[in-house]
Design an enzyme around this catalytic site. Sequence first.
Site, PDB file in Angstrom:
ATOM      1  N   PRO A 136       0.795  -1.241   0.000  1.00 18.04           N
ATOM      2  CA  PRO A 136       0.000   0.000   0.000  1.00 18.04           C
ATOM      3  C   PRO A 136       0.827   1.290   0.000  1.00 18.04           C
ATOM      4  CG  PRO A 136       0.076  -0.918   2.190  1.00 18.04           C
ATOM      5  CD  PRO A 136       0.789  -1.897   1.300  1.00 18.04           C
ATOM      6  N   CYS A 137       1.485   1.581  -1.111  1.00 21.77           N
ATOM      7  CA  CYS A 137       2.299   2.785  -1.203  1.00 21.77           C
ATOM      8  C   CYS A 137       1.448   4.050  -1.078  1.00 21.77           C
ATOM      9  CB  CYS A 137       3.119   2.788  -2.487  1.00 21.77           C
ATOM     10  SG  CYS A 137       2.170   2.509  -3.982  1.00 21.77           S
TER      11      CYS A 137
END
Length: 168
Positions: A136-137
């Site tokens: 989950p950047c």
Amino acid sequence: MTKLQYYYFDSIIGKLTVVEKNNILIYIGLPNARLSKVKNWCESKLGKIDFELIETLDSSSFVQLDEYFNGRRKLFSLKYSILQTNFRILALKEVEKIPFGQTKSYGEIAELIGKPKAVRAVGTANATNPLPIVIPCHRVIAKNGGLGGYGGGLDMKIKLLEFEGWTE
């Protein structure tokens, strides 16, 4: 020649292009990624490829993406391969640990991996993340609370953060 399978996944942020090799997730193209860009990325990492569109969507990546976007999954537990440099893998594995609905700064990630001066390199690792959503950047923000960047654009990043219940 490497055989790859891909499918399209309709999500709240648009159509994702999901690529697997033998049921192992290797790439998720955000909605603004053309298929030619996805293919070029795969070839740059794996050499000559045979790219097959699949219609049967029973892979664990499809199931878990569906659960995530329908609010039934907060943590992914599927097989994937990060085709990146060792430093980028290290940074992305730390990003993966950020809990659903929470954020960390690029600097915090750099500190956590023992490279406190590598803030920009952490940003580059995020910018080249081949597995957005699963890694989950979108949960990585600037130290000052600003959003930083996102490959799909800031509107998409905000939409994902808000979907997860994040408030500034």
